[in-house]
Design a protein around this motif. Structure first.
Motif, mmCIF file in Angstrom:
data_model
loop_
_atom_site.group_PDB
_atom_site.id
_atom_site.type_symbol
_atom_site.label_atom_id
_atom_site.label_comp_id
_atom_site.label_asym_id
_atom_site.label_seq_id
_atom_site.Cartn_x
_atom_site.Cartn_y
_atom_site.Cartn_z
ATOM 1 N N ARG A 274 0.806 -1.064 -0.035
ATOM 2 C CA ARG A 274 -0.221 0.398 -0.222
ATOM 3 C C ARG A 274 1.213 1.025 0.198
ATOM 4 N NH1 ARG A 274 -3.716 -2.779 4.938
ATOM 5 N NH2 ARG A 274 -5.149 -3.502 3.705
ATOM 6 N N GLY B 47 -5.689 0.473 5.067
ATOM 7 C CA GLY B 47 -6.318 0.620 2.868
ATOM 8 C C GLY B 47 -7.058 0.963 2.963
ATOM 9 N N TYR C 168 -3.475 4.745 5.150
ATOM 10 C CA TYR C 168 -3.430 4.024 3.548
ATOM 11 C C TYR C 168 -2.801 2.701 3.730
ATOM 12 C CZ TYR C 168 -4.675 1.814 -1.140
ATOM 13 O OH TYR C 168 -5.450 1.365 -1.911
#
Length: 121
Positions: free
Chosen positions: A8, A118, A114
């Protein structure tokens, strides 16, 4: 085991680098109306806001934080001093310390959010 946080993080940083590269490439083709430092700072900050938006609102609505902050900075009542430079960091000239720190903070916070969580489902 897949380490999602590394994927990510790489995803966010690569997307930001591509967006920044495209904008800098367009600068090279056309007239140099905007300093490169401004393009890099704003691209990094907006990338962080989009990543934070994906973590908070979901991938489909990741655009809401960057657009919302731009709307706030465009239509906010006039402030003076450091608060104005923080709120309107996208519109400030390069080298303005509060706007640079705001962009760096948003970039770090968005990338971290993030990477850890996620996109919201």
């Amino acid at each position: 085991m897949i380490r999602w946080w590394t994927r990510r993080t790489a995803h966010v940083l690569i997307a930001g680098a591509v967006a920044c590269g495209v904008l800098l490439g367009l600068r090279a083709v056309g007239a140099d109306q905007v300093p490169a430092a401004l393009v890099v700072r704003d691209a990094a900050g907006l990338m962080g806001l989009a990543a934070l938006g994906a973590a908070v609102c979901g991938a489909a609505h990741a655009w809401t934080l960057p657009v919302g902050w731009l709307a706030l900075s465009s239509f906010a009542p006039p402030l003076t001093g450091v608060p104005m430079e923080v709120v309107t960091w996208m519109l400030q000239p390069p080298g303005t310390a509060p706007s640079t720190w705001t962009a760096l903070t948003v970039t770090a916070a968005g990338t971290a959010a993030y990477a850890v969580t996620g996109p919201r489902r």
